[in-house]
Structures are given as C-alpha cells and as structure tokens.
Design a protein around this motif. Structure first.
Motif, PDB file in Angstrom:
ATOM      1  N   PRO A 264       0.928  -1.264  -0.247  1.00 53.18           N
ATOM      2  CA  PRO A 264      -0.263  -0.106   0.150  1.00 53.18           C
ATOM      3  C   PRO A 264       0.654   1.067  -0.184  1.00 53.18           C
ATOM      4  CG  PRO A 264      -1.195  -1.582   1.335  1.00 53.18           C
ATOM      5  CD  PRO A 264       0.453  -1.962   0.905  1.00 53.18           C
ATOM      6  N   GLY A 265       2.179   0.949   0.583  1.00 50.00           N
ATOM      7  CA  GLY A 265       2.623   2.607   0.901  1.00 50.00           C
ATOM      8  C   GLY A 265       3.618   2.813  -0.870  1.00 50.00           C
ATOM      9  N   ASN A 266       4.200   2.002  -0.889  1.00 49.58           N
ATOM     10  CA  ASN A 266       4.656   2.069  -2.703  1.00 49.58           C
ATOM     11  C   ASN A 266       3.629   2.701  -3.259  1.00 49.58           C
ATOM     12  OD1 ASN A 266       7.301   3.237  -3.521  1.00 49.58           O
ATOM     13  ND2 ASN A 266       6.879   1.051  -4.572  1.00 49.58           N
ATOM     14  N   THR A 267       2.689   2.174  -3.845  1.00 46.36           N
ATOM     15  CA  THR A 267       1.562   2.102  -4.447  1.00 46.36           C
ATOM     16  C   THR A 267       0.699   4.015  -4.153  1.00 46.36           C
ATOM     17  OG1 THR A 267       0.611  -0.204  -4.767  1.00 46.36           O
ATOM     18  CG2 THR A 267      -0.572   1.173  -5.414  1.00 46.36           C
ATOM     19  N   ALA A 268       0.969   4.049  -3.100  1.00 46.01           N
ATOM     20  CA  ALA A 268       0.633   5.340  -2.713  1.00 46.01           C
ATOM     21  C   ALA A 268       1.437   6.354  -3.017  1.00 46.01           C
ATOM     22  CB  ALA A 268       0.347   5.258  -1.327  1.00 46.01           C
ATOM     23  N   LEU A 269       2.876   5.993  -2.903  1.00 40.76           N
ATOM     24  CA  LEU A 269       4.011   7.169  -3.869  1.00 40.76           C
ATOM     25  C   LEU A 269       3.309   6.981  -5.145  1.00 40.76           C
ATOM     26  CD1 LEU A 269       5.022   6.827  -1.354  1.00 40.76           C
ATOM     27  CD2 LEU A 269       7.088   6.791  -1.701  1.00 40.76           C
ATOM     28  N   TYR A 270       3.506   5.754  -6.318  1.00 30.72           N
ATOM     29  CA  TYR A 270       3.653   6.058  -7.281  1.00 30.72           C
ATOM     30  C   TYR A 270       2.413   6.786  -7.835  1.00 30.72           C
ATOM     31  CZ  TYR A 270       7.686   2.527  -9.156  1.00 30.72           C
ATOM     32  OH  TYR A 270       8.406   2.213  -8.958  1.00 30.72           O
ATOM     33  N   GLU A 271       0.695   6.434  -6.480  1.00 34.26           N
ATOM     34  CA  GLU A 271      -0.358   7.781  -7.286  1.00 34.26           C
ATOM     35  C   GLU A 271       0.589   9.190  -6.820  1.00 34.26           C
ATOM     36  OE1 GLU A 271      -4.607   7.592  -6.703  1.00 34.26           O
ATOM     37  OE2 GLU A 271      -3.966   6.519  -4.908  1.00 34.26           O
ATOM     38  N   LEU A 272       0.970   8.805  -6.713  1.00 31.96           N
ATOM     39  CA  LEU A 272       1.077  10.478  -6.309  1.00 31.96           C
ATOM     40  C   LEU A 272       2.177  10.987  -7.211  1.00 31.96           C
ATOM     41  CD1 LEU A 272       3.003  12.429  -2.691  1.00 31.96           C
ATOM     42  CD2 LEU A 272       3.945  12.533  -4.325  1.00 31.96           C
ATOM     43  N   ALA A 273       3.510  10.404  -7.861  1.00 32.15           N
ATOM     44  CA  ALA A 273       3.834  10.949  -8.582  1.00 32.15           C
ATOM     45  C   ALA A 273       3.043  10.787 -10.099  1.00 32.15           C
ATOM     46  CB  ALA A 273       4.955   9.759  -9.170  1.00 32.15           C
ATOM     47  N   ALA A 274       2.031  10.249 -10.240  1.00 35.24           N
ATOM     48  CA  ALA A 274       1.012  10.092 -11.550  1.00 35.24           C
ATOM     49  C   ALA A 274       0.471  11.272 -11.405  1.00 35.24           C
ATOM     50  CB  ALA A 274       0.502   9.081 -11.548  1.00 35.24           C
ATOM     51  N   GLN A 275      -0.411  11.847 -10.198  1.00 36.74           N
ATOM     52  CA  GLN A 275      -0.894  13.373  -9.950  1.00 36.74           C
ATOM     53  C   GLN A 275      -0.050  14.557 -10.848  1.00 36.74           C
ATOM     54  OE1 GLN A 275      -2.305  12.801  -5.920  1.00 36.74           O
ATOM     55  NE2 GLN A 275      -3.963  11.891  -6.564  1.00 36.74           N
ATOM     56  N   ILE A 276       1.342  14.092 -10.217  1.00 33.65           N
ATOM     57  CA  ILE A 276       2.264  15.813 -10.865  1.00 33.65           C
ATOM     58  C   ILE A 276       2.366  15.862 -12.104  1.00 33.65           C
ATOM     59  CG2 ILE A 276       4.855  16.325 -10.647  1.00 33.65           C
ATOM     60  CD1 ILE A 276       5.056  15.199  -8.011  1.00 33.65           C
ATOM     61  N   GLU A 277       2.622  13.939 -12.761  1.00 34.41           N
ATOM     62  CA  GLU A 277       2.525  13.354 -14.544  1.00 34.41           C
ATOM     63  C   GLU A 277       1.740  14.371 -15.034  1.00 34.41           C
ATOM     64  OE1 GLU A 277       5.853  13.828 -15.201  1.00 34.41           O
ATOM     65  OE2 GLU A 277       6.377  12.430 -13.538  1.00 34.41           O
ATOM     66  N   LEU A 278       0.155  14.205 -13.933  1.00 36.43           N
ATOM     67  CA  LEU A 278      -0.717  14.663 -15.169  1.00 36.43           C
ATOM     68  C   LEU A 278      -1.305  15.939 -14.507  1.00 36.43           C
ATOM     69  CD1 LEU A 278      -3.109  11.173 -14.468  1.00 36.43           C
ATOM     70  CD2 LEU A 278      -1.356  11.819 -16.343  1.00 36.43           C
ATOM     71  N   LYS A 283      -3.051  18.252  -6.267  1.00 33.65           N
ATOM     72  CA  LYS A 283      -3.339  17.210  -5.072  1.00 33.65           C
ATOM     73  C   LYS A 283      -1.769  16.405  -4.665  1.00 33.65           C
ATOM     74  CE  LYS A 283      -7.257  16.566  -8.717  1.00 33.65           C
ATOM     75  NZ  LYS A 283      -8.158  15.658  -8.807  1.00 33.65           N
ATOM     76  N   ALA A 284      -1.346  15.941  -5.404  1.00 32.80           N
ATOM     77  CA  ALA A 284       0.185  15.993  -4.872  1.00 32.80           C
ATOM     78  C   ALA A 284       0.951  16.406  -4.106  1.00 32.80           C
ATOM     79  CB  ALA A 284       1.489  15.501  -6.346  1.00 32.80           C
TER      80      ALA A 284
END
Length: 374
Positions: A264-278, A283-284
């Motif tokens: 769950p932790g690393n998944t949250a980190l990747y979702e955060l990074a995706a918000q920056i790219e999008l 939100k990030a």
C-alpha cells in the motif's frame, strides 16, 4: 537548430523553452524526451553527466561493463555458499539504501561469482534467479548514473539469466527493468507495451502467493509511471486501481522481494507521482505532506528519497519554494546519493538555485553536492 524550431518540435512556446534554459522552469521527463527526440540524442545527453568525479566513476563503470559483456565467461571461482549469500544480501541492502558507489564497486566480482555458481549448479532455478537479481542491482546503478547503453545490455543479460530455468518471477522482474529502459528514453508507449505483455504472461503463470502479488503489483506500478508520462489518464487510473487491489492483499508493511518493493505504501507513492505528471501538483502536494511526516512502513531509503523528490516537484509546481527546498533537504538526508544524481531532484534544485542564487546557504550546499555550483 534554432530555439524556435526546437520549441515547435517540443510542442511548447518559445517563452517556456527560454525559461527552462535559464533555470526558471524545470525540465519534466516528457519535455526532456521531446527535446531528445527533436535533437536526435539520448535523454541522458540532455540531462548531462551526473558524476561528481568522472574519472573514478567511469573506471568503475567500465569494470562493470566488462563483466556484463563476458556474461558467459565468468573469471571468478564459485565462492562458499555463505560468502555468496552474504554478498547478495549486501548488494540488495546497498541498492535499497541508494549507496550506488559502494554497490558499483561490489558488482563486478559478485556478478562473476553468482554466474559461476549458477553455471555449476546443473540448472538450479534459485541459482539462476540470484544471477538475475544481481543484474537487477546492476541495472539500478546504470540507470541512476544515466548509462542507457549499459542499462540495455544489463536488461538483456537479466532476461537471459531469468530464462535459463522456469522462473516466471525472475522474468517479470526483468520485464520491469526492460520497461524502465523505455521509460528512461522517453518512449512511454513502447514501455507500456512491454508492461502489458509481461502482465499477461505473469498472470498465466501458476502461483497466487505474496511473491506473485509483489511482482504483478510492481508491473502495474511501472505501468502507472509510463501511462501518466504518456498523459494517458485512463490507463493510469486502470493501473492504479489494479495495483491497489493487489496491495490490499499485503497485511502489514510493504514487501521487498527480488529488489522490487510493493504494498500500500509504495502504491501511494506512485499514485502521488502520477498526479504530478497529469498536471495535478496541488493534489500531489497535499498527499505528500502526511507521507513525509510518517513514511509508510516497509519502505527503504530508495523509496522514501523518491517520495521527497516528488514532494519537492509538486511544491515547486505550486510555487511553494520553501516547501520544495525542505523536501529536497529531506531527500538529501535519507538518500544522499540519489538526491545528488536523480534528474528530477537536480531540476528542482537548479530552478531553486537560479531563483534564490546564494541567498540561501542550504541551497548552495545542495547545489555544490549535486555539481550545480562551484
């Protein structure tokens, strides 16, 4: 090539290109990829050489390159099992702690020893899986030091090792790195194709335990990065959804297996990074604050350092310059070598340094460590 033509090929305004060149705006991964494509060079050429001491690092890299080239001709003897096990553990630890220079010194001998052991094993899947794991560590070094040709060769060797026996997990880990080479080159659509193919293959393999969850989940996380940089919001959301569903099966801290971290932790980190790219840095930035105060359990410095770098990116994008600097200092504290050479950390630092110049001593210190200031 003129700036006007370069800006047109990159699909940005001439004014925006000028701001990137003068250090008033960071060069994001997609923009670096666009510039590399327009100029017909590698993304590594655009980012520049991260070596603080080029002569020493290049010598070490050449040692690794030589061992990778002669992958079927190891010069090392088969070591005692306990010695090999200790070295393998040390390599994984150095990778997780982002101590890339120490790892680079260890890898040539370890790679030869692991290969010699596997060749003498009579086709033992565990022995060949260990060779694949060492190549995974080698890929991390080549990737971080922006050696794309070496990274490509290492991925080919990792795949070779994984296919010496029936080892779907080792093949999935190799595919994760293969997709990473496309990510580094800015070829996001091709990277996504690699990920999707690997997911289909791995889902058809027998097994449904935690090892299966970690490898399949990690492939989806790679898909999150590639899809978001490709500006494909639908594919990003799909990979996030499927990663979260797998992460729910891990009760407790994130797991680290075969150099892949998932939970769950690393998944949250990747979702955060995706918000920056999008283009949703607000939100990030909002999500990053609580994560920095209390990083998810089970994450090693390699992941916590990346969290801090992404937090710095998000804060810079929302014009929170002090917050961006604080996040960078956090990254330099928990993962110093990563912070010094990671292209996104250096881009944020370059912009902050340009805007503040020498008015902030901590910025000057970080800029010197990253080789951005004398």
């Amino acid at each position: 090539m003129s700036q006007t033509k370069l800006a047109r090929l990159m699909k940005i305004s001439l004014s925006y290109l000028s701001k990137i060149e003068t250090g008033l705006r960071p060069a994001t991964p997609p923009l670096v990829a666009a510039a590399a494509s327009a100029l017909r060079v590698t993304t590594a050429r655009i980012y520049g050489d991260p070596f603080a001491d080029p002569s020493t690092q290049h010598e070490l890299m050449n040692d690794l390159r030589a061992v990778v080239r002669r992958h079927t001709l190891p010069r090392e003897d088969v070591p005692p099992p306990d010695e090999l096990a200790a070295s393998l553990k040390r390599a994984a630890q150095l990778r997780a702690e982002t101590d890339y220079l120490s790892l680079l010194k260890l890898l040539p001998t370890l790679l030869g020893q692991a290969t010699a052991t596997a060749m003498a094993s009579g086709g033992d899947a565990t022995a060949w899986g260990q060779v694949a794991d060492v190549y995974s560590c080698a890929y991390a070094v080549a990737h971080r030091f922006r050696q794309p040709d070496l990274a490509d060769m290492i991925v080919a060797r990792q795949t070779w090792a994984a296919q010496q026996t029936w080892n779907p997990s080792a093949e999935a880990a190799a595919a994760w790195n293969e997709a990473g080479t496309y990510q580094s080159a800015g070829e996001y659509a091709d990277g996504l194709a690699i990920v999707e193919r690997a997911i289909v293959r791995y889902e058809s393999a027998p097994g449904d335990g935690l090892e299966h969850v970690v490898h399949l989940g990690s492939l989806h996380l790679r898909g999150v990065v590639l899809a978001s940089r490709h500006e494909d919001a639908k594919a990003t959301a799909d990979h996030v959804r499927r990663a979260k569903a797998l992460a729910e099966r891990i009760k407790g801290p994130d797991l680290l297996q075969h150099n892949l971290t998932f939970g769950p932790g690393n998944t949250a980190l990747y979702e955060l990074a995706a918000q920056i790219e999008l283009n949703a840095p607000d939100k990030a930035a909002e999500v990053a604050g609580p994560l920095l105060k209390e990083p998810p359990a089970g994450l090693k410095p390699s992941r916590v350092g990346r969290l801090a770098i992404d937090a710095a990116r998000a804060r810079l994008a929302t014009k929170d310059l002090t917050g961006a600097e604080d996040a960078l200092k956090y990254a330099f504290r928990v993962a110093p070598q990563m912070a010094e050479i990671h292209p996104m950390a250096r881009e944020v630092l370059r912009v902050l340094w340009t805007m503040h110049q020498r008015s902030r001593p901590d910025l000057l210190l970080m800029a010197k460590r990253a080789g951005l200031a004398d």
